[in-house]
Enzyme design. Structure first.
Site, PDB file in Angstrom:
ATOM      1  N   LYS A  29       0.834  -1.203   0.000  1.00  0.00           N
ATOM      2  CA  LYS A  29       0.000   0.000   0.000  1.00  0.00           C
ATOM      3  C   LYS A  29       0.873   1.260   0.000  1.00  0.00           C
ATOM      4  O   LYS A  29       0.626   2.200  -0.758  1.00  0.00           O
ATOM      5  CB  LYS A  29      -0.893   0.015   1.257  1.00  0.00           C
ATOM      6  CG  LYS A  29      -1.571   1.343   1.505  1.00  0.00           C
ATOM      7  CD  LYS A  29      -2.392   1.332   2.771  1.00  0.00           C
ATOM      8  CE  LYS A  29      -1.641   1.769   3.988  1.00  0.00           C
ATOM      9  NZ  LYS A  29      -1.728   3.202   4.302  1.00  0.00           N
ATOM     10  N   ASN A  30       1.900   1.254   0.848  1.00  0.00           N
ATOM     11  CA  ASN A  30       2.691   2.482   0.998  1.00  0.00           C
ATOM     12  C   ASN A  30       3.600   2.773  -0.193  1.00  0.00           C
ATOM     13  O   ASN A  30       4.218   3.831  -0.253  1.00  0.00           O
ATOM     14  CB  ASN A  30       3.506   2.438   2.304  1.00  0.00           C
ATOM     15  CG  ASN A  30       2.591   2.550   3.518  1.00  0.00           C
ATOM     16  OD1 ASN A  30       1.448   3.016   3.407  1.00  0.00           O
ATOM     17  ND2 ASN A  30       3.066   2.102   4.666  1.00  0.00           N
ATOM     18  N   CYS A 123      -4.793  13.068  14.098  1.00  0.00           N
ATOM     19  CA  CYS A 123      -5.488  11.796  13.912  1.00  0.00           C
ATOM     20  C   CYS A 123      -5.256  10.919  15.118  1.00  0.00           C
ATOM     21  O   CYS A 123      -4.721  11.368  16.117  1.00  0.00           O
ATOM     22  CB  CYS A 123      -5.063  11.111  12.625  1.00  0.00           C
ATOM     23  SG  CYS A 123      -3.408  10.482  12.691  1.00  0.00           S
ATOM     24  N   ASP A 131       4.935  20.380   8.465  1.00  0.00           N
ATOM     25  CA  ASP A 131       5.918  21.453   8.346  1.00  0.00           C
ATOM     26  C   ASP A 131       7.120  21.069   7.477  1.00  0.00           C
ATOM     27  O   ASP A 131       7.610  21.870   6.678  1.00  0.00           O
ATOM     28  CB  ASP A 131       6.391  21.913   9.744  1.00  0.00           C
ATOM     29  CG  ASP A 131       6.916  20.751  10.576  1.00  0.00           C
ATOM     30  OD1 ASP A 131       6.265  19.686  10.579  1.00  0.00           O
ATOM     31  OD2 ASP A 131       7.971  20.892  11.214  1.00  0.00           O
ATOM     32  N   ASP A 313       4.734   0.655  11.864  1.00  0.00           N
ATOM     33  CA  ASP A 313       3.534  -0.003  11.330  1.00  0.00           C
ATOM     34  C   ASP A 313       3.385  -1.451  11.794  1.00  0.00           C
ATOM     35  O   ASP A 313       2.386  -2.094  11.471  1.00  0.00           O
ATOM     36  CB  ASP A 313       3.549   0.029   9.791  1.00  0.00           C
ATOM     37  CG  ASP A 313       3.095   1.371   9.248  1.00  0.00           C
ATOM     38  OD1 ASP A 313       2.655   2.218  10.034  1.00  0.00           O
ATOM     39  OD2 ASP A 313       3.181   1.563   8.015  1.00  0.00           O
ATOM     40  N   ARG A 405      -8.373  -0.344   4.861  1.00  0.00           N
ATOM     41  CA  ARG A 405      -7.511   0.652   4.235  1.00  0.00           C
ATOM     42  C   ARG A 405      -6.158   0.039   3.857  1.00  0.00           C
ATOM     43  O   ARG A 405      -5.478   0.553   2.970  1.00  0.00           O
ATOM     44  CB  ARG A 405      -7.304   1.847   5.167  1.00  0.00           C
ATOM     45  CG  ARG A 405      -8.608   2.579   5.454  1.00  0.00           C
ATOM     46  CD  ARG A 405      -8.378   3.822   6.291  1.00  0.00           C
ATOM     47  NE  ARG A 405      -7.160   4.444   5.835  1.00  0.00           N
ATOM     48  CZ  ARG A 405      -6.070   4.602   6.576  1.00  0.00           C
ATOM     49  NH1 ARG A 405      -6.063   4.226   7.820  1.00  0.00           N
ATOM     50  NH2 ARG A 405      -5.003   5.153   6.079  1.00  0.00           N
TER      51      ARG A 405
HETATM   52  C1  UD1 Z   1       5.232   7.015   8.783  1.00  0.00           C
HETATM   53  C2  UD1 Z   1       6.330   5.977   8.919  1.00  0.00           C
HETATM   54  C3  UD1 Z   1       6.234   5.058   7.743  1.00  0.00           C
HETATM   55  C4  UD1 Z   1       4.824   4.458   7.732  1.00  0.00           C
HETATM   56  C5  UD1 Z   1       3.773   5.551   7.715  1.00  0.00           C
HETATM   57  C6  UD1 Z   1       2.382   4.997   7.838  1.00  0.00           C
HETATM   58  C7  UD1 Z   1       8.583   6.278   9.791  1.00  0.00           C
HETATM   59  C8  UD1 Z   1       9.801   7.087   9.788  1.00  0.00           C
HETATM   60  N1  UD1 Z   1       7.605   6.680   8.952  1.00  0.00           N
HETATM   61  O1  UD1 Z   1       5.422   7.707   7.574  1.00  0.00           O
HETATM   62  O2  UD1 Z   1       7.208   4.046   7.795  1.00  0.00           O
HETATM   63  O3  UD1 Z   1       4.647   3.614   6.640  1.00  0.00           O
HETATM   64  O4  UD1 Z   1       3.981   6.413   8.812  1.00  0.00           O
HETATM   65  O5  UD1 Z   1       2.169   4.478   9.099  1.00  0.00           O
HETATM   66  O6  UD1 Z   1       8.486   5.292  10.479  1.00  0.00           O
HETATM   67  N2  UD1 Z   1       6.818  14.799  11.133  1.00  0.00           N
HETATM   68  C9  UD1 Z   1       6.914  16.143  11.427  1.00  0.00           C
HETATM   69  N3  UD1 Z   1       6.691  17.040  10.427  1.00  0.00           N
HETATM   70  C10 UD1 Z   1       6.394  16.662   9.166  1.00  0.00           C
HETATM   71  C11 UD1 Z   1       6.298  15.293   8.866  1.00  0.00           C
HETATM   72  C12 UD1 Z   1       6.510  14.385   9.881  1.00  0.00           C
HETATM   73  O7  UD1 Z   1       7.172  16.523  12.553  1.00  0.00           O
HETATM   74  O8  UD1 Z   1       6.214  17.538   8.298  1.00  0.00           O
HETATM   75  C13 UD1 Z   1       7.000  13.815  12.209  1.00  0.00           C
HETATM   76  C14 UD1 Z   1       5.704  13.077  12.491  1.00  0.00           C
HETATM   77  O9  UD1 Z   1       4.909  13.778  13.409  1.00  0.00           O
HETATM   78  C15 UD1 Z   1       6.201  11.782  13.052  1.00  0.00           C
HETATM   79  C16 UD1 Z   1       7.468  11.532  12.261  1.00  0.00           C
HETATM   80  O10 UD1 Z   1       7.880  12.802  11.765  1.00  0.00           O
HETATM   81  O11 UD1 Z   1       6.529  11.917  14.399  1.00  0.00           O
HETATM   82  C17 UD1 Z   1       7.301  10.512  11.147  1.00  0.00           C
HETATM   83  O12 UD1 Z   1       6.592  11.065  10.148  1.00  0.00           O
HETATM   84  P1  UD1 Z   1       6.661  10.586   8.640  1.00  0.00           P
HETATM   85  O13 UD1 Z   1       7.761   9.612   8.359  1.00  0.00           O
HETATM   86  O14 UD1 Z   1       6.535  11.778   7.800  1.00  0.00           O
HETATM   87  O15 UD1 Z   1       5.312   9.858   8.587  1.00  0.00           O
HETATM   88  P2  UD1 Z   1       4.761   9.144   7.405  1.00  0.00           P
HETATM   89  O16 UD1 Z   1       5.245   9.659   6.108  1.00  0.00           O
HETATM   90  O17 UD1 Z   1       3.309   9.117   7.644  1.00  0.00           O
END
Ligand code: UD1
Length: 440
Positions: A29-30, A123, A131, A313, A405
């Site tokens: 999915k990802n 969420c 950011d 995950d 999902r």
């Molecule tokens: C994350 C997981 C990914 C997983 C996905 C769905 C990690 C590093 N990433 O990816 O493996 O498949 O969730 O569950 O394990 N953050 C910020 N600012 C931003 C973006 C992120 O502070 O603009 C912080 C988030 O709050 C969080 C962390 O960075 O604490 C990880 O975020 P990110 O890797 O961006 O999340 P996903 O891309 O959703």
């Protein structure tokens, strides 16, 4: 979940059956989601194979169609013709259907030079800010205005390559940067980039379309902007999270499971804790086999980390395993600040868990009993199914739209592997409730 009428489905499990046999797993999915978004950049026809049939994929397709793409689906193949794409906005209702819709930011900006999206809110598992995504876009020369939750982005002079250092290796931000950089003028370098396999899959897809992306999977990714892309054909990698989930199901129920057509190194972060718990794991080519011990042992400490660390995950699923392992296990969630919502539901099975902040301490019990629980999010939801598989009696997991999902027909896969699991439609619920934003 949209306003209106929707089916109220549940998964009903009669536990205490061994999970075992041989399966191949669904496409990731990802990977599929950012690759579908990337098809927007090509302006041509992209044929994407091994695309899982999931509600998140449906939501992505809806956004592509809204933007003017023509999308055809046959089985696990999705064909996207993005030649007619002419919109640069995504309505709030479509953005809300799927958390990872933020990855459209880089895709739309890359293709159109402007984008209007709504900012995702909080969420189930935390704030999930954007950011890093927005700062990165600014470095391409994009002007960003926020207006009542809308993010308006424009680059009248076009996007220009940049040196971007991420303060955290965010998966979503790395994807957005790669998407925006592919057609930008000049070269982009991302340091402290995410190294997840799905980043490599996205780069492979784009490189087949004529992009020049180097170093995906390493901490530094370089993208030499190109003038134009073309469509291609691509097969999505196997889903390492689904693979990990089924291995844990076999481990928890004392079964023997072989996964075929997987990429073993992608599941590698799970091998150490599973072996610590007493499982025998063998790897051969694209096969991974697991044989569970008679009784699982505790896992001393698991910390979720960016890849190649233990995936966030799989945190809920491995916690499910520790609830039935002999001894005390400690789990630390380093990626998201509130990704322990499943614990409250695990307690209903008789699990013994205490949690504070990002740390959970699990004292394994000899037996779980069946329970009636609600999926709190995608991975937490499937972890409740795992608890049900090894609990005595009939377990019901409701709110399974979360699970849909990310898992394609989990009840069929688990039944094929020997479980007594079925999907039951209760009745239809009519309301105007908009469910909380789902989590990926
Ligand atoms: C994350 C997981 C990914 C997983 C996905 C769905 C990690 C590093 N990433 O990816 O493996 O498949 O969730 O569950 O394990 N953050 C910020 N600012 C931003 C973006 C992120 O502070 O603009 C912080 C988030 O709050 C969080 C962390 O960075 O604490 C990880 O975020 P990110 O890797 O961006 O999340 P996903 O891309 O959703």
């Amino acid at each position: 979940m949209q306003k209106g009428v929707y089916k109220l489905e549940k998964i009903v499990i009669n536990g205490k059956r061994k999970i075992g046999g041989e399966i191949s797993v669904q496409g990731a999915k990802n990977s599929a989601l950012p690759i579908l978004v990337a098809s927007l950049l090509t302006g041509g026809v992209s044929v994407i194979h091994n695309c899982p049939r999931l509600s998140d994929v449906d939501a992505t397709v809806k956004i592509l169609e809204y933007l003017g793409c023509t999308v055809k689906r046959e089985g696990h193949t999705v064909v996207v013709d993005s030649s007619g794409a002419d919109r640069f906005d995504v309505p709030d209702s479509l953005m809300r259907e799927m958390r990872s819709s933020i990855v459209f930011l880089g895709g739309i900006l890359g293709r159109m030079g402007k984008a209007e999206l709504s900012a995702p809110g909080g969420c189930e598992i935390g704030l999930r800010p954007i950011d890093l995504h927005l700062n990165a876009m600014e470095q391409f020369g994009v002007k960003i205005e926020s207006d009542g939750g809308e993010v308006l982005c424009s680059a009248p002079e076009g996007l220009h390559g940049a040196h971007i250092n991420l303060s955290f290796p965010s998966v979503g931000a790395t994807e957005n940067i790669i998407l925006a950089a592919t057609l930008a003028e000049g070269t982009t370098t991302v340091t402290n980039a995410a190294r997840e396999p799905e980043i490599c899959d996205l780069a492979d897809f784009l490189n087949r379309c004529g992009a020049k992306i180097h170093g995906a999977g390493d901490g530094t990714v370089t993208v030499e902007g190109v003038k134009k892309l073309h469509g291609t054909e691509h097969t999505v990698i196997p889903d390492r999270i689904a693979a990990s989930t089924f291995m844990i199901a076999a481990a928890m129920t004392g079964g023997m499971l072989c996964l075929k057509d997987v990429i073993p190194s992608h599941i590698g972060p799970l091998f150490y804790p599973l072996r610590e718990a007493g499982c025998d794991i063998t790897v051969s080519g694209r096969w991974v086999c697991l044989e569970a011990p008679h009784r699982l042992k505790r896992i001393k400490m698991i910390r979720t980390m960016p890849y190649p660390g233990f995936p966030t995950d799989v945190q809920a699923q491995i916690m499910a395993l520790t609830t039935v392992a002999d001894g005390t296990s400690v789990i630390i969630e380093n990626i998201f600040e509130s990704r322990f919502k499943h614990i409250g539901e695990f307690l209903r099975f008789g699990a013994k868990i205490s949690a504070e902040g990002r740390m959970a301490v699990v004292e394994g019990v000899k037996e779980l009993h069946s329970a009636s629980v609600k999926a709190t999010d995608l991975r937490g939801g499937i972890a409740m199914v795992l608890e049900g598989l090894c609990a005595e009696g009939e377990t019901t997991v409701s709110d399974i739209y979360h699970i849909d999902r990310g898992y394609e027909n989990p009840e069929n896969v688990l039944s094929f592997l020997g479980a007594d699991v079925k999907r039951v439609t209760d009745h239809e619920r009519k309301d105007n409730k908009i469910e909380e934003l789902p989590f990926a």
